[in-house]
Structure formats: structure tokens, C-alpha cells
Design a protein around this motif. Sequence first.
Motif, PDB file in Angstrom:
ATOM      1  N   PRO A  49       0.807  -1.225   0.000  1.00 22.51           N
ATOM      2  CA  PRO A  49       0.000   0.000   0.000  1.00 22.51           C
ATOM      3  C   PRO A  49       0.840   1.274   0.000  1.00 22.51           C
ATOM      4  N   SER A  58     -19.998  -1.625  -2.770  1.00 19.05           N
ATOM      5  CA  SER A  58     -18.620  -1.312  -2.372  1.00 19.05           C
ATOM      6  C   SER A  58     -18.113  -0.103  -3.157  1.00 19.05           C
ATOM      7  N   ILE A  92     -16.735   3.583  -3.239  1.00 21.77           N
ATOM      8  CA  ILE A  92     -16.028   4.603  -2.454  1.00 21.77           C
ATOM      9  C   ILE A  92     -16.147   5.918  -3.210  1.00 21.77           C
ATOM     10  N   SER A 138      -6.616   8.685   1.426  1.00 22.75           N
ATOM     11  CA  SER A 138      -7.338   7.749   2.297  1.00 22.75           C
ATOM     12  C   SER A 138      -8.354   6.940   1.500  1.00 22.75           C
ATOM     13  N   ALA A 139      -9.014   7.573   0.518  1.00 20.46           N
ATOM     14  CA  ALA A 139      -9.962   6.850  -0.329  1.00 20.46           C
ATOM     15  C   ALA A 139      -9.238   5.837  -1.210  1.00 20.46           C
ATOM     16  N   ARG A 182      -6.394   4.296  -0.561  1.00 21.19           N
ATOM     17  CA  ARG A 182      -5.962   3.172   0.272  1.00 21.19           C
ATOM     18  C   ARG A 182      -7.121   2.191   0.487  1.00 21.19           C
ATOM     19  N   GLU A 183      -8.299   2.713   0.725  1.00 26.31           N
ATOM     20  CA  GLU A 183      -9.465   1.850   0.910  1.00 26.31           C
ATOM     21  C   GLU A 183      -9.780   1.097  -0.377  1.00 26.31           C
ATOM     22  N   PHE A 184      -9.669   1.767  -1.510  1.00 26.64           N
ATOM     23  CA  PHE A 184      -9.907   1.140  -2.815  1.00 26.64           C
ATOM     24  C   PHE A 184      -8.923   0.010  -3.066  1.00 26.64           C
ATOM     25  N   ARG A 197      -7.398  -1.790  -0.879  1.00 21.76           N
ATOM     26  CA  ARG A 197      -7.609  -2.899   0.060  1.00 21.76           C
ATOM     27  C   ARG A 197      -8.708  -3.848  -0.413  1.00 21.76           C
ATOM     28  N   ASP A 198      -9.691  -3.329  -1.108  1.00 21.30           N
ATOM     29  CA  ASP A 198     -10.849  -4.118  -1.537  1.00 21.30           C
ATOM     30  C   ASP A 198     -10.840  -4.249  -3.053  1.00 21.30           C
ATOM     31  N   SER A 248     -14.016  -3.273  -5.006  1.00 23.95           N
ATOM     32  CA  SER A 248     -14.602  -1.953  -4.805  1.00 23.95           C
ATOM     33  C   SER A 248     -14.543  -1.101  -6.073  1.00 23.95           C
ATOM     34  N   LEU A 265     -14.261   3.105  -7.201  1.00 23.34           N
ATOM     35  CA  LEU A 265     -13.901   4.433  -6.711  1.00 23.34           C
ATOM     36  C   LEU A 265     -14.500   5.472  -7.648  1.00 23.34           C
TER      37      LEU A 265
END
Length: 261
Positions: free
Chosen positions: A40, A119, A121, A135-136, A138-140, A142-143, A146, A148
Motif C-alpha cells: 500500500p 462497495s 467509495i 485515504s480513499a 488506500r481503501e480502494f 484494500r478491496d 470496490s 472508486l
Amino acid sequence: MSAGASNNFMPERRSYPARPRSLESLTHRTPVPDVLQMSPDEAIVSLFQVAEKKPAMEFQEFGDLLKLYELTLADQREAGARIEVGSTIGETFASNEIAEAALSGDGLIYALPKKAAESLIVVSDVHGHRQGLESAVREFLRDTKSHLASLGDNINFGPEQLEVMKALLKLAIQFPKRVHLLRGNNEVDITRTGGWGDALYNAQGERGMKINGDRAERIFSQLPLMLVTENGLVALHGNLPRAVKEYATDETARFRNLQEL
């Protein structure tokens, strides 16, 4: 449907610029990082990286990213004037006057399957501030299932406008079915003196401000205005189009889902 409305309400096709050079030649010169093969932290560094004090290198790389993303948009348009990603939900729109009104301008819209909403974002109004977008992202990352969605206004005001745009372009090129860039008002009312213009000038010099500024504006004008999913999620920048708001005045109750707004 209202009187005279067609079940097939595809708007008149826009004229688009000639298709740029091939994907292969551009990616050879400016490879887009495969962030899925990185940690990441490595992915974040690679996505947001800017070649400081090397305006010629930065001019070339950002110009190539713009051309690559224009190819991505061109590929998405092959199905028609609307940009449809995932599944075609034309039947949903065919009996929907509000969707028709929203499409009557330039006809650009992202249409996503129902599962995308599970899912999704969403980030908006980053305005050149990397932290909010990071931050968005990083979340994308991880999944892997998902989506974005950037609702626009990524430029002007902030100190990291170029970093923000490069990260979004790289992601949208690598994940064309999962990353969706929409147009905000700052992608329409572009500030060449100050704001976005200064960001390009400071990193790429006068040539970058002019040539890549023009390229970016051309691409911004092609970005969709709205994202919808089969189960009725609607995402866009700011507010519904004026025609939609006027239509909704008398029948607000129809805003239950996309099938019966």
C-alpha cells in the motif's frame, strides 16, 4: 413518458477528437504502475509521484497520462454516446423521464450494475489536497471488488493539484471498470492564472501550462456528469441538472429509486 418522448432517447452524438496514438506506444514510454503488485505505501508513492525540478520529464509523463486516459474514454464510448461500464441498463432508462432529462445535455453517464453500489467509495472536492484522496485510494486498494468514484473538483486551490490528477489518471487507466471520474464545476471553469494553471506552470513550465493545460481541458469536457447503479444510486457533483429539478417539482415522490423517480 412525456408526449413526444422517445423510448430510445440517445442524445445527438458529440464530436470527439481524433483517437490518440496507440496504447502500447504510450505505455512503453510512460508505464502505468501496477499498484496491485505493490505494498500500500509503495502504491501511494508511485501514484502521487511528481518529478520535482524536472519540468521536461513531468511535461512528458503527464501528457502521456492524459493521452492514455483519452484512449480509455474512447474505448468506453464505443458502445454509444453514453459511457456504460459493467452492465447495460438502457431498459431502466427507457421509461424514465428524469434520466432522459439528465442525459439530454451531452449524454455522458456511467451506468454500473447493482453490486457496484455495495462497495462504492466516493470522494469529491479534493481541490488539490492529497490527504483526502489518499485515504480513499488506500481503501480502494484494500478491496479488489470496490469501485472508486471521484465526483469532480479535483483541481484549483490546493498545493498538490498535479499529484491528485496524476493519481486519479493512473488509477482510471489501470482500472477502467472500477474507477470513475466525473466532471465538477472546477473542471469547467478552469483557472489558468492561479490555481490549476499555476500548478502546471510550476511543475512543467510555460509549455506544460499551455499544451497539457489544453489537453486536460479537452479531457475534462468529456468526463461524464453522473453515475447511476441499477438499484437506484445516483452520484454527481453539486446538484441534479436543472431540467431534472424542474421536472421533480410536481412529482417529488417519484424520487424513490431510478426505476420510478
